[in-house]
Write an enzyme that holds these catalytic residues in place. Structure first.
Site, PDB file in Angstrom:
ATOM      1  N   ASP A 141    -100.802  10.270 -19.036  1.00 11.85           N
ATOM      2  CA  ASP A 141     -99.765  10.957 -19.804  1.00 11.85           C
ATOM      3  C   ASP A 141     -99.246  10.115 -20.960  1.00 11.85           C
ATOM      4  OD1 ASP A 141     -98.741   9.228 -17.912  1.00 11.85           O
ATOM      5  OD2 ASP A 141     -96.950  10.404 -17.497  1.00 11.85           O
ATOM      6  N   HIS A 153     -96.893  -1.933 -10.221  1.00 15.47           N
ATOM      7  CA  HIS A 153     -96.196  -2.376 -11.426  1.00 15.47           C
ATOM      8  C   HIS A 153     -95.135  -3.400 -11.004  1.00 15.47           C
ATOM      9  CE1 HIS A 153     -97.958   1.099 -13.457  1.00 15.47           C
ATOM     10  NE2 HIS A 153     -97.414   0.707 -14.597  1.00 15.47           N
ATOM     11  N   ASP A 213    -102.251   0.262 -21.478  1.00 13.27           N
ATOM     12  CA  ASP A 213    -101.052   0.864 -20.901  1.00 13.27           C
ATOM     13  C   ASP A 213    -100.930   2.326 -21.321  1.00 13.27           C
ATOM     14  OD1 ASP A 213     -98.869   0.930 -19.237  1.00 13.27           O
ATOM     15  OD2 ASP A 213     -97.527  -0.151 -20.571  1.00 13.27           O
ATOM     16  N   GLU A 241     -92.795  -6.758 -15.034  1.00 13.20           N
ATOM     17  CA  GLU A 241     -92.805  -6.272 -16.416  1.00 13.20           C
ATOM     18  C   GLU A 241     -91.380  -6.312 -16.950  1.00 13.20           C
ATOM     19  OE1 GLU A 241     -94.073  -2.289 -18.994  1.00 13.20           O
ATOM     20  OE2 GLU A 241     -93.768  -2.148 -16.822  1.00 13.20           O
ATOM     21  N   HIS A 260    -105.722  -0.483 -16.642  1.00 11.28           N
ATOM     22  CA  HIS A 260    -104.330  -0.023 -16.664  1.00 11.28           C
ATOM     23  C   HIS A 260    -104.104   0.873 -17.886  1.00 11.28           C
ATOM     24  CE1 HIS A 260     -99.996  -1.002 -15.405  1.00 11.28           C
ATOM     25  NE2 HIS A 260     -99.891  -0.136 -16.404  1.00 11.28           N
ATOM     26  N   GLY A 289     -92.686   3.185 -12.957  1.00  7.46           N
ATOM     27  CA  GLY A 289     -91.345   3.603 -13.333  1.00  7.46           C
ATOM     28  C   GLY A 289     -90.450   2.394 -13.515  1.00  7.46           C
ATOM     29  N   HIS A 301    -102.318   4.882 -18.626  1.00  7.99           N
ATOM     30  CA  HIS A 301    -101.648   6.062 -18.078  1.00  7.99           C
ATOM     31  C   HIS A 301    -102.132   7.324 -18.793  1.00  7.99           C
ATOM     32  CE1 HIS A 301     -98.518   3.983 -15.646  1.00  7.99           C
ATOM     33  NE2 HIS A 301     -98.752   2.997 -16.510  1.00  7.99           N
TER      34      HIS A 301
END
Length: 362
Positions: A23, A208, A300, A211, A19, A181, A21
């Site tokens: 970006d 996701h 993350d 969370e 996991h 998101g 990202h």
């Protein structure tokens, strides 16, 4: 364990990352250079130290929504094929330097088309960056396998389109699908069409869930959407009670999650920053690990959360006193849960992870 594991020692351990990202992991210097190169004028700072400090502090807000705000700047400089290739290449470089031997990197192609690229061109550029990064890392003696998850934004209406993208690129480096998101108000069942399409094509996906929102999000992801893994899943702890004598009792949702060995892609530092956990010491990771849930350690967002796989492991060691056998178990948990074929997973476990841990323990 007589001597606590230090960050330096942990950096030598092989790691598997599920996991992360794309970006959320840029180098601050790269953000500055790409902004200058492609005319992005909205950065909050134009000096390297100031920009680095911005990313280190802006997201530490206790709110998932505020945590996500700095991504406007990383995404803003990732709107050309050249920029996407560079970011992907540097991602592999940075992970290999941290002794990550397997990684699944996710990103949302729909966020990178403002410069005129098609969704396919976006994915092509990222996958090429990963391939070139793998080749460069191997040349330095740090072999790493990197695969891609394409993500749909849960507040948008393109999830079926992104799922189709995942299938088009499934033999070129994309191994799965994800939605991400803000959770509140955007349940995973809004995207059932995309998940049904993935299942219909015998493909894998993670969601996701759990969370920033509670058990209903996890329940929908498992019961209705059929998720293979859960991104974060922290709030499953709300379905576990502990008696005064220390006996844990699992509710039906927690039980099915453990019974089915559904992996939890846990990101301790990020979870603290978004308010999903009060601190690393109070993070449910240890409780879930001791109850034998399939927990995995993840970053993350390496830039936004100012972290690395080694740092995540070191923070858990400091909080819970883990030793090499624990870190090896979490790493093998991740490798067992990867979306690549079983023989490839087994080869990395048996030929890379176990032998290198044997050296560390010895």
């Amino acid at each position: 364990m007589s001597t606590p594991l230090s960050l330096d020692r942990i950096q030598h351990a092989p790691k598997a990352l599920l996991h992360d990202h794309l970006d959320g992991g840029l180098r601050p210097a790269t953000v500055l250079e790409l902004a200058d190169q492609f005319g992005y004028d909205d950065l909050p700072a134009t000096e390297l130290d100031a920009l680095t400090e911005f990313f280190r502090t802006a997201a530490h807000s206790g709110s998932l929504e505020r945590y996500l705000e700095p991504f406007a700047h990383t995404v803003g400089v990732m709107q050309t094929a050249e920029a996407l290739h560079r970011v992907a290449y540097e991602c592999v470089e940075d992970l290999a330097a941290d002794n990550v031997v397997y990684a699944e990197i996710r990103f949302a192609p729909e966020l990178h088309i403002d410069g005129g690229l098609s969704l396919d061109e976006v994915v092509d550029a990222v996958l090429a960056g990963f391939v070139d990064g793998e080749r460069a890392a191997a040349g330095t003696g740090r072999a790493i396998t990197v695969r891609c998850l394409v993500t749909a934004m849960r507040h948008a209406a393109r999830s079926r389109e992104i799922a189709e993208l995942a299938i088009r690129f499934r033999d070129r480096g994309v191994v799965g699908f994800d939605i991400a998101g803000a959770e509140a108000g955007y349940p995973p069942t809004r995207h059932l069409d995309a998940f049904e399409y993935m299942r219909g094509n015998n493909a894998r996906f993670t969601i996701h869930a759990g969370e920033a929102f509670g058990l209903p999000s996890i329940h929908e992801a498992i019961a209705f959407c059929g998720a293979d893994r859960l991104g974060h899943g922290v709030r499953i702890v709300d379905d576990i009670t502990v008696d005064e004598d220390g006996t844990a009792k699992l509710g039906r949702l927690a039980s099915i999650l453990r019974d089915k060995r559904i992996p939890l892609e846990m990101c301790p530092t990020s979870n603290v920053q978004t308010g999903a956990a009060a601190s690393i010491a109070e993070h449910p990771f240890d409780k879930l690990a001791r109850l034998r849930f399939r927990v995995t350690v993840n970053t993350d967002n390496r830039l936004i959360s100012d972290t690395s796989m080694s740092q995540e492991m070191a923070r858990l060691v400091e909080a819970f006193g883990y030793g090499w056998s624990d870190l090896e178990r979490f790493t093998i948990n991740a490798m067992k849960s990867a979306f690549i074929p079983f023989p490839e997973r087994l080869a990395i476990i048996d030929d890379v992870i176990k032998p290198r841990y044997a050296v560390l323990v010895g």
